[in-house]
Design an enzyme around this catalytic site. Structure first.
Site, PDB file in Angstrom:
ATOM      1  N   LYS A   1       0.990  -1.193  -0.178  1.00 10.59           N
ATOM      2  CA  LYS A   1      -0.194  -0.382  -0.008  1.00 10.59           C
ATOM      3  C   LYS A   1       0.812   1.213  -0.185  1.00 10.59           C
ATOM      4  CE  LYS A   1      -4.219   0.370   2.643  1.00 10.59           C
ATOM      5  NZ  LYS A   1      -5.041   0.257   3.281  1.00 10.59           N
ATOM      6  N   ILE A   2       0.638   1.974  -1.445  1.00  7.53           N
ATOM      7  CA  ILE A   2       1.727   3.482  -1.169  1.00  7.53           C
ATOM      8  C   ILE A   2       0.183   4.208  -1.685  1.00  7.53           C
ATOM      9  CG2 ILE A   2       2.465   4.399  -2.937  1.00  7.53           C
ATOM     10  CD1 ILE A   2       4.372   1.988  -3.402  1.00  7.53           C
TER      11      ILE A   2
END
Length: 371
Positions: free
Chosen positions: A141-142
């Protein structure tokens, strides 16, 4: 006849993911039960979820003791503990991953939120997390910050599957799709098998209503109050229109022909905050083929209990949704100000949660060292 609302959701093309994870949920069999009984086909985590899990830390005691004995510092301990949960969850979901050809059975883990304005730091941590988890069904997740966009491209270019998070605005969503396609183009140049790379774009829903409804209340007019509880759905539905248009483009057709998978929209922040609204609003009113809805357990259970799934509730709503955003503008709600505030608040919340997580683990390590 479909037996349950969650089965009906799945049949309508919605992948149900659980927005929660803890060691206890894994070891107790609760996660397996939700796969069997609630059509859950994935899990998302974030710093707040891990902070809550570690705050009830009995199931982590043995690992904390082991880390204390080996002299691990708090950052190392948090990295080991959180990735261990994700590894175990990935293994629980491995059969789903296989059965869906890699589309679902996914478990997300987020980069350290303190890196959200640091492009290279985010890329480095994403690679570290991917290598540490070592499972094909992990998603890194970014956050979709301006600095996060080139990191998304760079990580996808390495053949790593990505969950882009904290998207609030239609404009930023367009930029996310562009960053995704650039990453897939580079992955192709780098010789990666595009069919193995998957991505979701996490578009937040209820937080939009919470902030906009506050402003509508402040406006005080009947016309303003009549718009409450509608912005989140309209915004998300227009995001789906952006998705449809973007992935019908010639640029995408070239990549699809090379085996690439489209980045799916994921509805996040789907727990209803306003008690005046139906508690399944952001589930049953955001149904379309090829989306993911990640739900806190409370929302999942509400949906399973009394959710009414009536098929596609997104396509065909675009003109009405655009008109609603125009009405909000006329009521004095500054959309750009709202989405900028929500991004800042979202990042700040995760940084605070990460701080709480570090404090909890620091205290646990100190206690273990005295034992």
């Amino acid at each position: 006849m479909t037996s349950t609302p969650t089965a009906a959701l799945s049949e309508a093309g919605v992948s149900i993911w659980l927005d929660d994870l803890s060691r206890e949920r894994i070891t107790s069999g609760s996660l397996k039960d939700l796969i069997a009984d609630r059509n859950v086909v994935g899990v998302t985590t974030n710093p707040s979820i891990f902070a809550a899990a570690l705050a009830n830390g009995e199931s982590y005691a043995a690992q904390v003791q082991q880390l204390a004995d080996t002299g691990a510092d708090v950052d190392k301990a948090v990295f080991e503990i959180t990735t261990d949960d994700v590894i175990q969850a990935c293994d629980v979901f491995a059969p789903v991953f296989e059965a869906t050809g890699g589309v679902d059975g996914r478990v997300s883990i987020e980069v350290d939120p303190r890196l959200s304005r640091d492009t290279q730091g985010t890329v480095n941590e994403a690679k570290e997390l991917f290598d540490k988890v070592g499972r094909s069904n992990v998603l890194i997740k970014i956050p979709a910050t301006v600095e996060g966009l080139p990191a998304i491209t760079a990580v996808l270019a390495e053949g790593i599957s990505v969950n882009v998070t904290l998207i609030f605005s239609l404009q930023r969503y367009r930029e996310v799709i562009n960053a995704f396609m650039a990453g897939i183009e580079q992955a192709r140049e780098n010789g990666h098998d595009l069919s193995k790379i998957h991505s979701v774009a996490s578009f937040f829903v209820s937080r939009v209503d919470t902030e906009i409804d506050k402003r509508l209340d402040a406006a005080g007019t009947d016309a303003a109050k009549a718009l409450k509880g509608k912005a989140g759905l309209a915004n998300a539905r227009l995001a789906y229109q952006v998705f449809e248009e973007s992935f019908a483009s010639e640029r995408w057709q070239v990549l699809a022909a090379a085996g690439a998978n489209a980045q799916r929209p994921l509805w996040a922040s789907t727990g209803v905050k306003d008690p005046a609204l139906p508690d399944t609003l952001y589930v049953t009113e955001l149904v379309a083929a090829g989306v993911v809805n990640t739900m806190p357990e409370k929302t999942l259970e509400a949906t399973a209990d009394h959710g009414v799934v009536s098929g596609d509730t997104i396509t065909g709503t675009y003109a009405e949704s655009a008109a609603l955003l125009d009405e909000l503008d006329a009521a004095g709600v500054d959309y750009n100000d709202v989405v900028e505030l929500l991004e800042t608040e979202g990042l700040d919340k995760f940084v605070v949660s990460w701080g709480e997580l570090l404090e909890t683990v620091t205290a646990a390590l100190e206690t273990a060292r005295k034992a």
